[in-house]
Write a protein that holds these residues in place. Structure first.
Motif, PDB file in Angstrom:
ATOM      1  N   THR A   1       4.193  -1.151   9.536  1.00 20.08           N
ATOM      2  CA  THR A   1       5.628  -0.912   9.438  1.00 20.08           C
ATOM      3  C   THR A   1       6.359  -2.248   9.483  1.00 20.08           C
ATOM      4  OG1 THR A   1       5.409   1.240  10.521  1.00 20.08           O
ATOM      5  CG2 THR A   1       7.610   0.260  10.453  1.00 20.08           C
ATOM      6  N   VAL A   2       7.138  -2.513   8.472  1.00 20.72           N
ATOM      7  CA  VAL A   2       7.821  -3.800   8.341  1.00 20.72           C
ATOM      8  C   VAL A   2       8.881  -3.937   9.438  1.00 20.72           C
ATOM      9  CG1 VAL A   2       9.107  -5.303   6.792  1.00 20.72           C
ATOM     10  CG2 VAL A   2       7.406  -3.712   5.865  1.00 20.72           C
ATOM     11  N   GLN A   3       8.867  -5.085  10.123  1.00 19.06           N
ATOM     12  CA  GLN A   3       9.728  -5.329  11.274  1.00 19.06           C
ATOM     13  C   GLN A   3      10.932  -6.202  10.907  1.00 19.06           C
ATOM     14  OE1 GLN A   3       8.957  -3.837  14.333  1.00 19.06           O
ATOM     15  NE2 GLN A   3       7.453  -2.831  12.980  1.00 19.06           N
ATOM     16  N   PRO A   4      12.001  -6.146  11.737  1.00 20.83           N
ATOM     17  CA  PRO A   4      13.171  -7.006  11.483  1.00 20.83           C
ATOM     18  C   PRO A   4      12.825  -8.490  11.445  1.00 20.83           C
ATOM     19  CG  PRO A   4      13.734  -5.284  13.048  1.00 20.83           C
ATOM     20  CD  PRO A   4      12.254  -5.192  12.835  1.00 20.83           C
ATOM     21  N   THR A   5      11.810  -8.896  12.213  1.00 23.83           N
ATOM     22  CA  THR A   5      11.424 -10.316  12.223  1.00 23.83           C
ATOM     23  C   THR A   5      10.744 -10.749  10.924  1.00 23.83           C
ATOM     24  OG1 THR A   5       9.383  -9.655  13.348  1.00 23.83           O
ATOM     25  CG2 THR A   5      11.198 -10.452  14.728  1.00 23.83           C
ATOM     26  N   ASP A   6      10.420  -9.781  10.067  1.00 20.70           N
ATOM     27  CA  ASP A   6       9.745 -10.107   8.810  1.00 20.70           C
ATOM     28  C   ASP A   6      10.717 -10.393   7.666  1.00 20.70           C
ATOM     29  OD1 ASP A   6       7.364  -9.539  10.146  1.00 20.70           O
ATOM     30  OD2 ASP A   6       7.357  -7.442   9.485  1.00 20.70           O
ATOM     31  N   VAL A   7      12.010 -10.236   7.915  1.00 21.63           N
ATOM     32  CA  VAL A   7      12.981 -10.351   6.834  1.00 21.63           C
ATOM     33  C   VAL A   7      12.881 -11.717   6.147  1.00 21.63           C
ATOM     34  CG1 VAL A   7      14.895 -11.230   8.259  1.00 21.63           C
ATOM     35  CG2 VAL A   7      15.381  -9.889   6.191  1.00 21.63           C
ATOM     36  N   ASN A   8      12.968 -11.693   4.829  1.00 20.60           N
ATOM     37  CA  ASN A   8      12.892 -12.879   3.958  1.00 20.60           C
ATOM     38  C   ASN A   8      11.501 -13.510   3.906  1.00 20.60           C
ATOM     39  OD1 ASN A   8      15.634 -12.669   3.301  1.00 20.60           O
ATOM     40  ND2 ASN A   8      16.229 -13.897   5.083  1.00 20.60           N
ATOM     41  N   GLN A   9      10.514 -12.871   4.535  1.00 13.81           N
ATOM     42  CA  GLN A   9       9.141 -13.367   4.480  1.00 13.81           C
ATOM     43  C   GLN A   9       8.357 -12.596   3.407  1.00 13.81           C
ATOM     44  OE1 GLN A   9       7.722 -15.854   6.937  1.00 13.81           O
ATOM     45  NE2 GLN A   9       9.939 -16.166   6.841  1.00 13.81           N
ATOM     46  N   TYR A  10       7.286 -13.216   2.904  1.00 13.61           N
ATOM     47  CA  TYR A  10       6.367 -12.523   2.008  1.00 13.61           C
ATOM     48  C   TYR A  10       5.265 -11.875   2.835  1.00 13.61           C
ATOM     49  CZ  TYR A  10       8.606 -14.992  -1.845  1.00 13.61           C
ATOM     50  OH  TYR A  10       9.521 -15.464  -2.754  1.00 13.61           O
ATOM     51  N   LEU A  11       4.800 -10.720   2.370  1.00 12.03           N
ATOM     52  CA  LEU A  11       3.751  -9.980   3.069  1.00 12.03           C
ATOM     53  C   LEU A  11       2.431 -10.077   2.314  1.00 12.03           C
ATOM     54  CD1 LEU A  11       5.370  -6.626   4.266  1.00 12.03           C
ATOM     55  CD2 LEU A  11       4.127  -8.253   5.702  1.00 12.03           C
ATOM     56  N   TYR A  12       1.337 -10.200   3.072  1.00  9.59           N
ATOM     57  CA  TYR A  12      -0.004 -10.270   2.489  1.00  9.59           C
ATOM     58  C   TYR A  12      -0.944  -9.364   3.283  1.00  9.59           C
ATOM     59  CZ  TYR A  12       1.784 -14.610   0.436  1.00  9.59           C
ATOM     60  OH  TYR A  12       2.530 -15.537  -0.238  1.00  9.59           O
ATOM     61  N   TYR A  13      -1.964  -8.860   2.591  1.00  3.20           N
ATOM     62  CA  TYR A  13      -3.038  -8.117   3.245  1.00  3.20           C
ATOM     63  C   TYR A  13      -4.329  -8.883   2.985  1.00  3.20           C
ATOM     64  CZ  TYR A  13      -6.072  -4.154   4.515  1.00  3.20           C
ATOM     65  OH  TYR A  13      -7.008  -3.337   5.103  1.00  3.20           O
ATOM     66  N   CYS A  14      -4.946  -9.381   4.050  1.00  2.00           N
ATOM     67  CA  CYS A  14      -6.139 -10.222   3.938  1.00  2.00           C
ATOM     68  C   CYS A  14      -7.338  -9.491   4.541  1.00  2.00           C
ATOM     69  CB  CYS A  14      -5.932 -11.553   4.649  1.00  2.00           C
ATOM     70  SG  CYS A  14      -4.497 -12.493   4.066  1.00  2.00           S
ATOM     71  N   VAL A  15      -8.473  -9.551   3.854  1.00  2.00           N
ATOM     72  CA  VAL A  15      -9.675  -8.837   4.290  1.00  2.00           C
ATOM     73  C   VAL A  15     -10.862  -9.793   4.322  1.00  2.00           C
ATOM     74  CG1 VAL A  15     -11.304  -6.984   3.734  1.00  2.00           C
ATOM     75  CG2 VAL A  15      -8.848  -6.636   3.380  1.00  2.00           C
ATOM     76  N   THR A  16     -11.653  -9.691   5.386  1.00  2.00           N
ATOM     77  CA  THR A  16     -12.914 -10.425   5.504  1.00  2.00           C
ATOM     78  C   THR A  16     -14.045  -9.401   5.527  1.00  2.00           C
ATOM     79  OG1 THR A  16     -11.848 -12.167   6.804  1.00  2.00           O
ATOM     80  CG2 THR A  16     -14.255 -12.066   6.859  1.00  2.00           C
ATOM     81  N   PRO A  17     -14.835  -9.281   4.443  1.00  2.00           N
ATOM     82  CA  PRO A  17     -15.858  -8.236   4.370  1.00  2.00           C
ATOM     83  C   PRO A  17     -17.092  -8.578   5.203  1.00  2.00           C
ATOM     84  CG  PRO A  17     -15.947  -9.595   2.411  1.00  2.00           C
ATOM     85  CD  PRO A  17     -14.774 -10.091   3.213  1.00  2.00           C
ATOM     86  N   ASP A  18     -17.733  -7.534   5.712  1.00  2.00           N
ATOM     87  CA  ASP A  18     -18.934  -7.712   6.521  1.00  2.00           C
ATOM     88  C   ASP A  18     -19.996  -6.729   6.039  1.00  2.00           C
ATOM     89  OD1 ASP A  18     -20.297  -8.968   8.749  1.00  2.00           O
ATOM     90  OD2 ASP A  18     -20.157  -7.041   9.773  1.00  2.00           O
TER      91      ASP A  18
END
Length: 369
Positions: A296-313
């Motif tokens: 859930t996007v938070q107020p502190t995230d405003v004007n920031q870019y979002l990424y989803y990073c995965v490290t496979p195992d």
């Protein structure tokens, strides 16, 4: 000590070229004269130190169109950039095109190239040209009558000069390939790699000559798993974004769902390649590539870019793989201001009538004595 390290590096490169870093290689390539633009090299070496690229023959097949094959007699040594990936593909398919070429060779190298007829080899050449020039990731772009490859417009008897060659056999051969490509490639994962052959895409350093797919008849070394993550949703405060990914391993080592980890990351930078380049706002175990994770996007995230990073195992074999991050989502927007309710024409007329009636009543109200 340095000489020992170079020796180990050369041995590793010969055993598994795909594990070595991308580098320039050069050497003679001998044309195979088998109705497909293929050549074989036993003398490719790394330009940096002269180490052999492989201790086994390297088969090279053209994937360009409208440029020359790099094995005519007046070329003493072809020159390539290894691990070129999508840079060796002139069409718009990118990583999907690279995976498609590996899939095609994986499925049809034995039957169409190594043990195939002249018509089948020629059909395979057209299929490689299709993927290297015309394919854009969609089934509609795989068309035997359009684009640069166009096998439907070729008279195969002009190229396969052996008795018994027929146009009908050629049509059957390329129709089989094109039907299979249309059915499979649009949903093929972009991380697809062969578990049977060691393959690479070579970019020719001379633009007059074709880029190539390189194949060595050796099972590729077992490498760490790969992840191909994606992020969906609206990057707005209070909204939810969802991360997912595809898991792949060239030796089919199964995923360790509890060991594969994720990080949602924010950054003012619109192009990061690692979670360490931003601020981790959520993390944990993915639970496997059949699961999704939400944030859930938070107020502190405003004007920031979002990424989803995965490290496979993986459960077995070399592990973990390298962390991979999605392209940027955003920048994150704040909540829009609440809209002021508006009245339509009929509501406005009703309100005016009500106000008029209230005013009239007020005027007519008798005064107290």
């Amino acid at each position: 000590m340095r000489k020992t390290l170079l020796g180990l590096s050369a041995a590793l490169a010969m055993a598994a070229p795909s594990l070595s870093m991308a580098a320039f290689v050069s050497g003679p390539v001998v044309y195979n004269f088998n109705f497909i633009y293929s050549g074989t090299s036993t003398g490719l070496t790394y330009d940096a130190d002269g180490a052999p690229y492989s201790d086994l023959p390297v088969l090279l097949i053209c994937i360009d169109h409208e440029t020359d094959p790099p094995f005519t007699y007046d070329i003493p040594a072809a020159q390539f950039d290894t691990e070129a990936g999508a840079r060796a593909i002139k069409g718009g398919s990118g990583a999907a095109g690279e995976a498609a070429i590996y899939w095609l060779m994986d499925q049809y190298y034995e039957s169409y190239y190594k043990n195939g007829s002249g018509e089948q080899r020629r059909a395979l050449q057209h299929a490689l040209w299709e993927l290297g020039n015309d394919y854009d990731g969609t089934a509609a772009s795989i068309d035997p009558s359009a684009g640069k490859a166009r096998p439907a417009l070729e008279d195969v008897t002009e190229y396969v000069l052996i008795p018994g060659t027929t146009q009908a056999a050629f049509v059957t051969a390329y129709t089989t390939l094109y039907d299979a490509m249309r059915a499979t490639l649009p949903t093929l994962r972009t991380t697809y790699r062969s578990g049977t052959y060691t393959m690479d895409l070579f970019s020719n350093r001379d633009p007059e000559y074709q880029h190539m797919v390189a194949l060595i008849e050796r099972t590729p070394a077992n490498t760490p798993p790969l992840a191909d993550p994606s992020i969906t949703g609206t990057p707005q405060i209070g909204k939810t974004v969802t991360g997912s990914y595809e898991y792949a391993d060239n030796h089919a080592d199964p995923e360790n769902p509890s060991g594969t980890t994720y990080r949602f990351v924010t950054s003012p930078n619109p192009d990061i390649t690692s979670s360490s380049q931003g601020t981790v706002v959520d993390s944990g175990s993915t639970g496997g590539d059949d699961q999704t994770v939400s944030y859930t996007v938070q107020p502190t995230d405003v004007n920031q870019y979002l990424y989803y990073c995965v490290t496979p195992d993986a459960q077995t074999g070399p592990t973990p793989g390298l962390e991979v991050c999605t392209a940027a989502a955003g920048p994150v927007a704040s909540l829009p201001p609440k809209a002021v309710p508006s009245l339509n024409q009929w509501s406005l007329m009703a309100l005016m009538s009500l106000l008029a009636a209230m005013g009239l009543t007020r005027i007519r109200r008798p005064r107290k004595a």
